[in-house]
Motif scaffolding. Structure first.
Motif, PDB file in Angstrom:
ATOM      1  N   MET A   1       0.842  -1.199   0.000  1.00  0.00           N
ATOM      2  CA  MET A   1       0.000   0.000   0.000  1.00  0.00           C
ATOM      3  C   MET A   1       0.875   1.246   0.000  1.00  0.00           C
ATOM      4  O   MET A   1       1.796   1.339   0.816  1.00  0.00           O
ATOM      5  CB  MET A   1      -0.787   0.038   1.316  1.00  0.00           C
ATOM      6  CG  MET A   1      -2.265  -0.167   1.168  1.00  0.00           C
ATOM      7  SD  MET A   1      -3.136   0.353   2.697  1.00  0.00           S
ATOM      8  CE  MET A   1      -3.827  -1.177   3.205  1.00  0.00           C
ATOM      9  N   ASP A   2       0.595   2.198  -0.914  1.00  0.00           N
ATOM     10  CA  ASP A   2       1.381   3.433  -0.820  1.00  0.00           C
ATOM     11  C   ASP A   2       0.684   4.377   0.175  1.00  0.00           C
ATOM     12  O   ASP A   2      -0.382   4.070   0.711  1.00  0.00           O
ATOM     13  CB  ASP A   2       1.597   4.062  -2.207  1.00  0.00           C
ATOM     14  CG  ASP A   2       0.321   4.602  -2.822  1.00  0.00           C
ATOM     15  OD1 ASP A   2      -0.662   4.784  -2.074  1.00  0.00           O
ATOM     16  OD2 ASP A   2       0.301   4.843  -4.041  1.00  0.00           O
ATOM     17  N   LEU A   3       1.317   5.528   0.384  1.00  0.00           N
ATOM     18  CA  LEU A   3       0.811   6.432   1.419  1.00  0.00           C
ATOM     19  C   LEU A   3      -0.622   6.890   1.129  1.00  0.00           C
ATOM     20  O   LEU A   3      -1.451   6.983   2.039  1.00  0.00           O
ATOM     21  CB  LEU A   3       1.755   7.632   1.541  1.00  0.00           C
ATOM     22  CG  LEU A   3       1.463   8.580   2.686  1.00  0.00           C
ATOM     23  CD1 LEU A   3       1.551   7.889   4.032  1.00  0.00           C
ATOM     24  CD2 LEU A   3       2.419   9.763   2.656  1.00  0.00           C
ATOM     25  N   ALA A   9      -7.370   4.265   3.518  1.00  0.00           N
ATOM     26  CA  ALA A   9      -7.816   3.175   4.409  1.00  0.00           C
ATOM     27  C   ALA A   9      -8.088   3.723   5.812  1.00  0.00           C
ATOM     28  O   ALA A   9      -9.075   3.352   6.457  1.00  0.00           O
ATOM     29  CB  ALA A   9      -6.765   2.070   4.455  1.00  0.00           C
ATOM     30  N   LEU A  10      -7.227   4.634   6.271  1.00  0.00           N
ATOM     31  CA  LEU A  10      -7.403   5.225   7.603  1.00  0.00           C
ATOM     32  C   LEU A  10      -8.729   5.990   7.669  1.00  0.00           C
ATOM     33  O   LEU A  10      -9.488   5.864   8.643  1.00  0.00           O
ATOM     34  CB  LEU A  10      -6.228   6.171   7.895  1.00  0.00           C
ATOM     35  CG  LEU A  10      -6.224   6.888   9.248  1.00  0.00           C
ATOM     36  CD1 LEU A  10      -6.080   5.883  10.395  1.00  0.00           C
ATOM     37  CD2 LEU A  10      -5.099   7.918   9.317  1.00  0.00           C
ATOM     38  N   ASN A 218     -15.106  -7.797   9.989  1.00  0.00           N
ATOM     39  CA  ASN A 218     -15.432  -7.994   8.565  1.00  0.00           C
ATOM     40  C   ASN A 218     -15.490  -6.661   7.835  1.00  0.00           C
ATOM     41  O   ASN A 218     -14.996  -6.534   6.714  1.00  0.00           O
ATOM     42  CB  ASN A 218     -16.777  -8.712   8.406  1.00  0.00           C
ATOM     43  CG  ASN A 218     -16.669 -10.162   8.826  1.00  0.00           C
ATOM     44  OD1 ASN A 218     -15.570 -10.700   8.935  1.00  0.00           O
ATOM     45  ND2 ASN A 218     -17.799 -10.797   9.079  1.00  0.00           N
ATOM     46  N   SER A 219     -16.100  -5.650   8.465  1.00  0.00           N
ATOM     47  CA  SER A 219     -16.186  -4.323   7.818  1.00  0.00           C
ATOM     48  C   SER A 219     -14.787  -3.761   7.571  1.00  0.00           C
ATOM     49  O   SER A 219     -14.519  -3.200   6.509  1.00  0.00           O
ATOM     50  CB  SER A 219     -16.922  -3.314   8.698  1.00  0.00           C
ATOM     51  OG  SER A 219     -18.149  -3.776   9.054  1.00  0.00           O
ATOM     52  N   LYS A 224     -12.113  -0.956   0.869  1.00  0.00           N
ATOM     53  CA  LYS A 224     -11.615  -0.931  -0.512  1.00  0.00           C
ATOM     54  C   LYS A 224     -10.582   0.170  -0.633  1.00  0.00           C
ATOM     55  O   LYS A 224     -10.820   1.313  -0.269  1.00  0.00           O
ATOM     56  CB  LYS A 224     -12.762  -0.676  -1.486  1.00  0.00           C
ATOM     57  CG  LYS A 224     -13.724  -1.833  -1.555  1.00  0.00           C
ATOM     58  CD  LYS A 224     -14.555  -1.793  -2.824  1.00  0.00           C
ATOM     59  CE  LYS A 224     -15.444  -3.018  -2.971  1.00  0.00           C
ATOM     60  NZ  LYS A 224     -16.017  -3.561  -1.765  1.00  0.00           N
ATOM     61  N   VAL A 225      -9.433  -0.197  -1.137  1.00  0.00           N
ATOM     62  CA  VAL A 225      -8.375   0.795  -1.309  1.00  0.00           C
ATOM     63  C   VAL A 225      -8.560   1.467  -2.654  1.00  0.00           C
ATOM     64  O   VAL A 225      -8.621   0.818  -3.687  1.00  0.00           O
ATOM     65  CB  VAL A 225      -6.991   0.121  -1.212  1.00  0.00           C
ATOM     66  CG1 VAL A 225      -5.909   1.110  -1.536  1.00  0.00           C
ATOM     67  CG2 VAL A 225      -6.803  -0.466   0.174  1.00  0.00           C
TER      68      VAL A 225
END
Ligand code: SF4
Ligand code: SF4
Length: 230
Positions: A1-3, A9-10, A218-219, A224-225
């Motif tokens: 994962m890139d920044l 995602a955060l 699960n969530s 989704k990235v």
């Protein structure tokens, strides 16, 4: 994962948590700031997001507010959440850590309001109570379990980074050089006060919460990235 993916995602993790916590009746409200202490912990990924927010929104003077209180006592963690999980699973004794909620307020707090509320770290988001903390904080035991799960995931996403006290992490991320290095996964051991993040090997969930926590896990796992547009 890139920044870019990690920040994305955060943001989704924060949304999932906010939706989860919305289902509880809490005493938390605007101008309620007893929980805004100098002891908040965060990851370098969260520090990156906040530093960028301050710079992009002409709020860089807030870095100075933090520097002015740098000499004050604050909680300096010795191990990260994923390390704690690892120690617990292996039956190892946790290090003694000194923390006192009466030390100081958060250096950013202004008139009982958070000036970075929309981008505040998870350590602030997860401070919730069923009763007003001026009398006595009361946190649901399941919320504590869920908080721990989220802390472990956030550290996992930022496993090339560091964790530490809000003050130390944010001042570390004020540096453009460090922000660039974080972007290329080349962040080197900063200085005293920050500790290396670790990947998550096992989730610390007590047996009585194992089933109840599954939908939340699960969530998180279905996040989704969104890849950076060219
Ligand atoms: S955790 Fe306590 S001090 Fe913080 S907002 Fe909620 S009730 Fe107020
Ligand atoms: S960053 Fe904001 S929410 Fe977190 S402790 Fe400081 S003032 Fe409170």
């Amino acid at each position: 994962m890139d920044l870019f993916d990690k920040i994305n995602a955060l943001d989704q993790i924060y949304k999932i948590y906010d939706a989860f916590i919305d289902s509880f009746e809490l005493a938390c409200q605007r101008y309620c700031s007893t929980c805004c202490t100098c002891n908040v912990i965060m990851t370098s990924l969260e520090g990156y997001k906040i530093a960028n927010h301050l710079i992009e929104n002409n709020k860089s003077e807030l870095f100075k507010k933090i520097k002015d209180k740098f000499y004050k006592k604050r909680f300096l963690p010795k191990i990260t959440t994923n390390k704690i999980a690892d120690f617990c699973i292996r039956g190892k004794e946790l290090p003694d850590e000194k923390i006192d909620s009466s030390w100081e307020n958060c250096p950013l707090l202004i008139n009982d309001e958070c000036p970075i509320y929309t981008v505040r770290p998870f350590g602030c988001r997860c401070m919730v109570s069923k009763t007003n903390c001026i009398d006595k904080a009361e946190m649901d035991s399941f919320v504590l379990t869920v908080n721990n799960v989220f802390l472990q995931y956030i550290e996992h996403i930022d496993q090339q980074g560091f964790s530490g006290n809000f003050t130390d992490v944010l001042l570390f991320m004020e540096s453009e050089d460090n922000r660039k290095k974080h972007g290329i996964k080349d962040l080197t051991n900063p200085k005293e006060g920050l500790i290396k993040n670790l990947p998550m090997t096992i989730l610390l969930v007590p047996p009585e919460h194992k089933n109840k926590v599954k939908p939340i896990i699960n969530s998180i796992q279905t996040i989704k990235v969104r890849h950076k547009p060219n």
